[in-house]
Design an enzyme around this catalytic site. Structure first.
Site, PDB file in Angstrom:
ATOM      1  N   ARG A   1      -4.166   2.586  10.927  1.00 32.28           N
ATOM      2  CA  ARG A   1      -4.147   3.910  10.296  1.00 32.28           C
ATOM      3  C   ARG A   1      -5.315   4.758  10.820  1.00 32.28           C
ATOM      4  O   ARG A   1      -5.157   5.957  11.065  1.00 32.28           O
ATOM      5  CB  ARG A   1      -4.231   3.789   8.774  1.00 32.28           C
ATOM      6  CG  ARG A   1      -3.957   5.146   8.116  1.00 32.28           C
ATOM      7  CD  ARG A   1      -4.026   5.096   6.629  1.00 32.28           C
ATOM      8  NE  ARG A   1      -5.346   4.752   6.156  1.00 32.28           N
ATOM      9  CZ  ARG A   1      -5.780   4.962   4.934  1.00 32.28           C
ATOM     10  NH1 ARG A   1      -4.977   5.491   4.036  1.00 32.28           N
ATOM     11  NH2 ARG A   1      -6.993   4.638   4.574  1.00 32.28           N
TER      12      ARG A   1
ATOM     13  N   ARG B   1      -2.542  -1.197   2.790  1.00 35.48           N
ATOM     14  CA  ARG B   1      -3.999  -1.179   2.832  1.00 35.48           C
ATOM     15  C   ARG B   1      -4.696  -2.502   2.563  1.00 35.48           C
ATOM     16  O   ARG B   1      -5.874  -2.652   2.868  1.00 35.48           O
ATOM     17  CB  ARG B   1      -4.526  -0.126   1.846  1.00 35.48           C
ATOM     18  CG  ARG B   1      -4.327   1.280   2.357  1.00 35.48           C
ATOM     19  CD  ARG B   1      -4.570   2.288   1.258  1.00 35.48           C
ATOM     20  NE  ARG B   1      -3.568   2.119   0.225  1.00 35.48           N
ATOM     21  CZ  ARG B   1      -3.443   2.930  -0.823  1.00 35.48           C
ATOM     22  NH1 ARG B   1      -4.273   3.923  -0.989  1.00 35.48           N
ATOM     23  NH2 ARG B   1      -2.494   2.723  -1.711  1.00 35.48           N
TER      24      ARG B   1
ATOM     25  N   TYR C   1       8.797  14.802  -7.063  1.00 33.31           N
ATOM     26  CA  TYR C   1       7.707  15.234  -6.176  1.00 33.31           C
ATOM     27  C   TYR C   1       7.920  16.664  -5.672  1.00 33.31           C
ATOM     28  O   TYR C   1       6.971  17.419  -5.502  1.00 33.31           O
ATOM     29  CB  TYR C   1       7.580  14.274  -4.984  1.00 33.31           C
ATOM     30  CG  TYR C   1       6.979  12.941  -5.361  1.00 33.31           C
ATOM     31  CD1 TYR C   1       5.595  12.760  -5.397  1.00 33.31           C
ATOM     32  CD2 TYR C   1       7.792  11.870  -5.710  1.00 33.31           C
ATOM     33  CE1 TYR C   1       5.040  11.534  -5.759  1.00 33.31           C
ATOM     34  CE2 TYR C   1       7.236  10.637  -6.073  1.00 33.31           C
ATOM     35  CZ  TYR C   1       5.865  10.484  -6.096  1.00 33.31           C
ATOM     36  OH  TYR C   1       5.322   9.280  -6.463  1.00 33.31           O
TER      37      TYR C   1
ATOM     38  N   ASP D   1       7.761   6.624   4.513  1.00 31.06           N
ATOM     39  CA  ASP D   1       7.542   6.956   3.106  1.00 31.06           C
ATOM     40  C   ASP D   1       8.755   7.712   2.602  1.00 31.06           C
ATOM     41  O   ASP D   1       9.436   8.391   3.380  1.00 31.06           O
ATOM     42  CB  ASP D   1       6.284   7.816   2.959  1.00 31.06           C
ATOM     43  CG  ASP D   1       5.811   7.807   1.515  1.00 31.06           C
ATOM     44  OD1 ASP D   1       5.026   6.920   1.152  1.00 31.06           O
ATOM     45  OD2 ASP D   1       6.265   8.669   0.741  1.00 31.06           O
TER      46      ASP D   1
ATOM     47  N   ARG E   1       5.811  -2.950  -0.172  1.00 31.84           N
ATOM     48  CA  ARG E   1       4.494  -2.597   0.403  1.00 31.84           C
ATOM     49  C   ARG E   1       3.823  -3.779   1.081  1.00 31.84           C
ATOM     50  O   ARG E   1       2.610  -3.971   0.953  1.00 31.84           O
ATOM     51  CB  ARG E   1       3.553  -2.039  -0.670  1.00 31.84           C
ATOM     52  CG  ARG E   1       3.939  -0.705  -1.240  1.00 31.84           C
ATOM     53  CD  ARG E   1       3.344   0.429  -0.404  1.00 31.84           C
ATOM     54  NE  ARG E   1       3.880   1.691  -0.875  1.00 31.84           N
ATOM     55  CZ  ARG E   1       3.198   2.576  -1.600  1.00 31.84           C
ATOM     56  NH1 ARG E   1       1.944   2.352  -1.877  1.00 31.84           N
ATOM     57  NH2 ARG E   1       3.768   3.682  -1.994  1.00 31.84           N
TER      58      ARG E   1
HETATM   59  O1  CP3 Z   1       7.021  -1.364   1.520  1.00 24.91           O
HETATM   60  C1  CP3 Z   1       6.581  -1.110   2.661  1.00 24.91           C
HETATM   61  O2  CP3 Z   1       5.793  -1.897   3.258  1.00 24.91           O
HETATM   62  C2  CP3 Z   1       7.108   0.113   3.395  1.00 24.91           C
HETATM   63  C3  CP3 Z   1       6.363   1.294   3.268  1.00 24.91           C
HETATM   64  C4  CP3 Z   1       6.480   2.236   2.071  1.00 24.91           C
HETATM   65  C5  CP3 Z   1       5.460   3.173   1.792  1.00 24.91           C
HETATM   66  N1  CP3 Z   1       5.874   3.966   0.775  1.00 24.91           N
HETATM   67  C6  CP3 Z   1       4.185   3.275   2.528  1.00 24.91           C
HETATM   68  C7  CP3 Z   1       3.035   3.951   1.902  1.00 24.91           C
HETATM   69  C8  CP3 Z   1       7.494   2.446   1.141  1.00 24.91           C
HETATM   70  C9  CP3 Z   1       8.803   1.699   0.957  1.00 24.91           C
HETATM   71  C10 CP3 Z   1       7.100   3.559   0.326  1.00 24.91           C
HETATM   72  C11 CP3 Z   1       7.943   4.124  -0.744  1.00 24.91           C
HETATM   73  C12 CP3 Z   1       7.341   5.073  -1.690  1.00 24.91           C
HETATM   74  N2  CP3 Z   1       6.485   6.103  -1.410  1.00 24.91           N
HETATM   75  C13 CP3 Z   1       7.652   5.126  -3.074  1.00 24.91           C
HETATM   76  C14 CP3 Z   1       8.642   4.248  -3.792  1.00 24.91           C
HETATM   77  C15 CP3 Z   1       8.136   2.878  -4.014  1.00 24.91           C
HETATM   78  C16 CP3 Z   1       6.901   2.810  -4.897  1.00 24.91           C
HETATM   79  O3  CP3 Z   1       5.886   2.297  -4.403  1.00 24.91           O
HETATM   80  O4  CP3 Z   1       6.996   3.243  -6.034  1.00 24.91           O
HETATM   81  C17 CP3 Z   1       6.917   6.196  -3.627  1.00 24.91           C
HETATM   82  C18 CP3 Z   1       6.898   6.634  -5.077  1.00 24.91           C
HETATM   83  C19 CP3 Z   1       6.191   6.799  -2.562  1.00 24.91           C
HETATM   84  C20 CP3 Z   1       5.313   7.994  -2.622  1.00 24.91           C
HETATM   85  C21 CP3 Z   1       3.924   7.648  -2.272  1.00 24.91           C
HETATM   86  N3  CP3 Z   1       3.478   7.426  -0.981  1.00 24.91           N
HETATM   87  C22 CP3 Z   1       2.828   7.501  -3.152  1.00 24.91           C
HETATM   88  C23 CP3 Z   1       2.891   7.664  -4.650  1.00 24.91           C
HETATM   89  C24 CP3 Z   1       1.713   7.195  -2.361  1.00 24.91           C
HETATM   90  C25 CP3 Z   1       0.286   7.063  -2.826  1.00 24.91           C
HETATM   91  C26 CP3 Z   1       0.060   5.808  -3.552  1.00 24.91           C
HETATM   92  C27 CP3 Z   1      -0.724   4.871  -2.707  1.00 24.91           C
HETATM   93  O5  CP3 Z   1      -0.424   3.670  -2.755  1.00 24.91           O
HETATM   94  O6  CP3 Z   1      -1.632   5.354  -2.032  1.00 24.91           O
HETATM   95  C28 CP3 Z   1       2.146   7.103  -1.011  1.00 24.91           C
HETATM   96  C29 CP3 Z   1       1.354   6.758   0.187  1.00 24.91           C
HETATM   97  C30 CP3 Z   1       1.749   5.482   0.869  1.00 24.91           C
HETATM   98  N4  CP3 Z   1       3.029   5.146   1.223  1.00 24.91           N
HETATM   99  C31 CP3 Z   1       0.883   4.455   1.339  1.00 24.91           C
HETATM  100  C32 CP3 Z   1       1.669   3.496   1.986  1.00 24.91           C
HETATM  101  C33 CP3 Z   1       1.229   2.251   2.698  1.00 24.91           C
HETATM  102  C34 CP3 Z   1      -0.628   4.454   1.223  1.00 24.91           C
HETATM  103  C35 CP3 Z   1      -1.149   5.389   2.251  1.00 24.91           C
HETATM  104  C36 CP3 Z   1      -2.481   5.000   2.792  1.00 24.91           C
HETATM  105  O7  CP3 Z   1      -3.488   5.447   2.215  1.00 24.91           O
HETATM  106  O8  CP3 Z   1      -2.536   4.272   3.803  1.00 24.91           O
END
Ligand code: CP3
Length: 343
Positions: free
Chosen positions: A37, A28, A151, A74, A24
């Site tokens: 975004r 944010r 999911y 994602d 990540r």
């Molecule tokens: O690492 C990176 O910079 C690449 C981007 C990336 C995202 N999601 C962007 C994202 C990666 C590799 C993921 C993988 C992901 N997504 C996982 C596995 C890794 C982990 O973190 O456990 C999982 C379980 C998800 C599912 C997911 N997507 C969740 C649970 C959430 C909400 C949690 C949160 O942090 O808001 C997301 C949304 C998400 N994916 C965001 C980002 C940057 C936040 C969205 C936003 O509000 O901008």
């Protein structure tokens, strides 16, 4: 920033400096991410607009001397393309319009053609490779079939995972049918990412740790192994499984190039147990980045001293960076890792 370090470490070859990147690293905590975004309108639109997705992938590289870029996307865009309708609700997180509870539901799922339904991902990969211009390698990724299935069955991030666990123990064959279909789709998806230019593949198994050991092997690790085998060592692969270090030896035997560790195991123990079969990546608690720069330097130096200077190590956090950390502290971490002597 270096184009070789990450790949050398994944192949367990000597490096000039320890490679570093962050799960990540685009997200944010960066004001420029928030701005892009907003420009996109929503998180999903951001993922689906290649120019903007590529832009946010590159943002951390303009600030920090990290040794890898990761595709901005994602793990849930694949089940979205399989037909479940993904939405990301502000403050709630991701949610699916439809969920899976019967074999009829599974039959309805499509196996996407990555260059059709997921073309926006492939376009992002191609744009990134062109813009990166071999400054650092690009990591592509997918979720593990098990983590994606949680999911698809629960519909969202779950607390107790009761629904998917009920399926596991009452209708294991149904869950296996779902996992098989996700595996098939994931193989095509990752092969297409490699074709488009991804130089490393990482599989995120964030929810592997909610399973008891035998279930972890049967419902998660086996499917990741199938995927890795099909990718046929075209590029190095990293398995990140959270809270599954009881299974470390088995993950090391899966055929992956590296294991991404969460922070619940000491690096030296992990290293002893994998016996040079794979490289290791991790495993600073990302919450350490809330501490003072002085504390951050101390904690990271302790971690690096523990792993020693043998080849096959990549610095990272044990889970994604939190939205409220200070970007300057990420820089402190990068500089500390790169200043550490590997000689
Ligand atoms: O690492 C990176 O910079 C690449 C981007 C990336 C995202 N999601 C962007 C994202 C990666 C590799 C993921 C993988 C992901 N997504 C996982 C596995 C890794 C982990 O973190 O456990 C999982 C379980 C998800 C599912 C997911 N997507 C969740 C649970 C959430 C909400 C949690 C949160 O942090 O808001 C997301 C949304 C998400 N994916 C965001 C980002 C940057 C936040 C969205 C936003 O509000 O901008």
């Amino acid at each position: 920033m270096n184009n070789q370090r990450l790949l050398q470490a994944l192949y367990r070859q000597p490096v000039d400096k320890i490679p570093v990147w962050f799960m990540r690293q685009a997200g944010r905590y960066l004001p420029e991410y928030q701005a892009t975004r907003k420009q996109a309108g929503s998180f999903i639109k951001l993922c689906k607009t290649p120019e903007l997705a590529a832009e946010v992938s590159l943002q951390p590289l303009r600030r920090f001397s990290v040794d890898a870029a990761i595709l901005f996307s994602d793990i849930l865009v694949l089940p979205d393309a399989m037909g479940l309708g993904l939405e990301v609700v502000e403050t709630v997180g991701p949610r699916f319009a439809r969920t899976i509870s019967s074999s009829h539901d599974i039959q309805q799922l499509v196996i996407p053609d990555p260059e059709q339904e997921l073309r926006y991902v492939m376009e992002t990969v191609r744009l990134l490779r062109a813009e990166l211009n071999n400054q650092v390698p690009l990591i592509g990724f997918a979720g593990s079939p098990w983590t994606v299935a949680t999911y698809m069955v629960e519909g969202q991030t779950s607390k107790g995972f009761n629904i998917v666990k009920k399926m596991l123990y009452r209708e294991p064959e149904l869950l296996h049918a779902l996992l098989k279909k996700i595996t098939e789709a994931t193989i095509l998806y990752l092969q297409a990412q490699i074709e488009a230019g991804a130089q490393v593949i990482m599989i995120f198994d964030t929810w592997g740790g909610i399973l008891q050991p035998l279930s972890y092997q049967a419902f998660s690790l086996t499917y990741m192994q199938t995927i890795i085998k099909k990718l046929n060592n075209k590029v190095p692969t990293i398995i990140y499984s959270k809270q599954t270090h009881g299974a470390l030896e088995k993950i090391a035997d899966s055929g992956c190039s590296a294991i991404g560790l969460d922070w619940t195991i000491e690096l030296k123990e992990a290293k002893a147990r994998v016996q040079h079969k794979v490289a290791l990546q991790g495993n600073l608690d990302p919450a350490v980045l809330y501490a003072s720069p002085e504390q951050i330097r101390m904690q990271i130096t302790k971690l690096l001293t523990e792993i020693g200077s043998e080849p096959g190590y990549i610095f990272n956090v044990g889970h994604g960076l939190m939205p409220d950390i200070n970007p300057e502290h990420v820089n402190v971490a990068v500089e500390t890792v790169h200043a550490f002597s590997v000689l």
